[in-house]
Design a protein around this motif. Structure first.
Motif, mmCIF file in Angstrom:
data_model
loop_
_atom_site.group_PDB
_atom_site.id
_atom_site.type_symbol
_atom_site.label_atom_id
_atom_site.label_comp_id
_atom_site.label_asym_id
_atom_site.label_seq_id
_atom_site.Cartn_x
_atom_site.Cartn_y
_atom_site.Cartn_z
ATOM 1 N N ALA A 1 -7.150 9.076 7.091
ATOM 2 C CA ALA A 1 -5.960 8.936 6.244
ATOM 3 C C ALA A 1 -4.835 10.043 6.538
ATOM 4 C CB ALA A 1 -6.376 9.217 4.856
ATOM 5 N N ALA B 1 -1.487 11.986 4.870
ATOM 6 C CA ALA B 1 -0.791 12.064 3.778
ATOM 7 C C ALA B 1 0.308 13.032 3.756
ATOM 8 C CB ALA B 1 -1.867 12.323 2.721
ATOM 9 N N HIS C 1 1.356 8.205 1.830
ATOM 10 C CA HIS C 1 -0.051 8.147 2.437
ATOM 11 C C HIS C 1 -0.118 6.888 3.092
ATOM 12 C CE1 HIS C 1 -1.222 6.852 -1.714
ATOM 13 N NE2 HIS C 1 -2.015 6.216 -1.043
ATOM 14 N N ARG D 1 -3.324 4.888 4.360
ATOM 15 C CA ARG D 1 -4.760 4.627 4.082
ATOM 16 C C ARG D 1 -5.575 3.897 5.132
ATOM 17 N NH1 ARG D 1 -4.995 2.342 -1.796
ATOM 18 N NH2 ARG D 1 -2.939 3.193 -2.165
ATOM 19 N N GLY D 2 -6.656 4.289 5.783
ATOM 20 C CA GLY D 2 -7.345 3.695 6.708
ATOM 21 C C GLY D 2 -6.650 3.416 7.911
ATOM 22 N N GLN E 1 -0.732 -0.082 6.349
ATOM 23 C CA GLN E 1 -0.168 -0.071 5.179
ATOM 24 C C GLN E 1 0.225 0.993 4.675
ATOM 25 O OE1 GLN E 1 -3.214 -1.576 2.667
ATOM 26 N NE2 GLN E 1 -3.412 -3.688 3.512
ATOM 27 N N ASP F 1 2.081 3.294 1.688
ATOM 28 C CA ASP F 1 2.026 3.414 0.373
ATOM 29 C C ASP F 1 2.918 4.550 -0.383
ATOM 30 O OD1 ASP F 1 0.616 1.105 0.098
ATOM 31 O OD2 ASP F 1 -1.377 2.366 -0.272
#
Length: 71
Positions: free
Chosen positions: A43, A45, A52, A54-55, A65, A67
Protein backbone atom coordinates in the motif's frame (compact mmCIF):
# COMPACT_ATOMS: atom_id res chain seq x y z
CA UNK A 1 -6.09 34.35 -22.63
CA UNK A 2 -6.56 31.37 -24.93
CA UNK A 3 -6.67 27.90 -23.44
CA UNK A 4 -5.07 25.12 -25.43
CA UNK A 5 -7.09 21.92 -25.86
CA UNK A 6 -5.92 19.02 -23.71
CA UNK A 7 -4.97 15.79 -25.43
CA UNK A 8 -6.62 13.14 -23.23
CA UNK A 9 -4.40 10.36 -24.50
CA UNK A 10 -1.24 12.16 -23.41
CA UNK A 11 -2.84 13.18 -20.10
CA UNK A 12 -3.78 9.55 -19.42
CA UNK A 13 -0.28 8.38 -20.35
CA UNK A 14 1.24 10.96 -18.00
CA UNK A 15 -1.05 9.86 -15.15
CA UNK A 16 -0.14 6.22 -15.78
CA UNK A 17 3.56 7.12 -15.65
CA UNK A 18 3.11 9.04 -12.40
CA UNK A 19 1.19 6.15 -10.79
CA UNK A 20 3.83 3.65 -11.91
CA UNK A 21 6.61 5.84 -10.47
CA UNK A 22 4.70 6.13 -7.20
CA UNK A 23 4.28 2.34 -6.95
CA UNK A 24 7.96 1.70 -7.79
CA UNK A 25 9.05 4.14 -5.11
CA UNK A 26 10.67 6.40 -7.72
CA UNK A 27 8.25 9.16 -6.69
CA UNK A 28 7.38 10.00 -3.11
CA UNK A 29 4.92 12.79 -3.93
CA UNK A 30 1.16 12.42 -3.46
CA UNK A 31 -0.67 12.95 -6.75
CA UNK A 32 -3.54 14.70 -4.95
CA UNK A 33 -1.91 17.14 -2.52
CA UNK A 34 1.82 17.00 -3.29
CA UNK A 35 2.92 15.92 0.18
CA UNK A 36 5.17 12.93 0.90
CA UNK A 37 3.54 9.49 0.85
CA UNK A 38 4.22 6.48 3.06
CA UNK A 39 4.87 2.99 1.68
CA UNK A 40 3.61 0.11 3.83
CA UNK A 41 3.91 -3.28 2.16
CA UNK A 42 1.70 -3.28 -0.93
CA UNK A 43 0.00 0.00 0.00
CA UNK A 44 0.95 3.61 -0.64
CA UNK A 45 -0.83 6.22 1.49
CA UNK A 46 -0.72 9.97 2.05
CA UNK A 47 -1.09 10.90 5.72
CA UNK A 48 -1.93 14.50 4.78
CA UNK A 49 -4.97 14.08 2.49
CA UNK A 50 -5.84 10.42 3.14
CA UNK A 51 -5.53 9.21 -0.46
CA UNK A 52 -4.11 5.74 -0.92
CA UNK A 53 -3.30 3.01 -3.41
CA UNK A 54 -4.40 -0.39 -2.17
CA UNK A 55 -2.53 -3.47 -3.28
CA UNK A 56 -0.34 -1.25 -5.41
CA UNK A 57 2.40 -3.79 -6.06
CA UNK A 58 0.04 -6.61 -7.04
CA UNK A 59 -2.20 -4.30 -9.06
CA UNK A 60 0.66 -2.77 -11.04
CA UNK A 61 0.33 -5.41 -13.73
CA UNK A 62 -3.47 -5.33 -13.97
CA UNK A 63 -4.12 -1.61 -13.38
CA UNK A 64 -4.13 0.55 -10.27
CA UNK A 65 -7.03 1.69 -8.11
CA UNK A 66 -6.57 5.14 -6.63
CA UNK A 67 -9.03 6.07 -3.87
CA UNK A 68 -9.60 9.59 -2.61
CA UNK A 69 -12.25 10.74 -0.18
CA UNK A 70 -13.07 14.42 0.13
CA UNK A 71 -13.57 15.94 3.53
Amino acid sequence: MTLEPVNLASLNRTLDQELAALVRGASLECLVCGEFVMHAGAAVACPECGSHLRGAVEAAESGLQFDVQAG
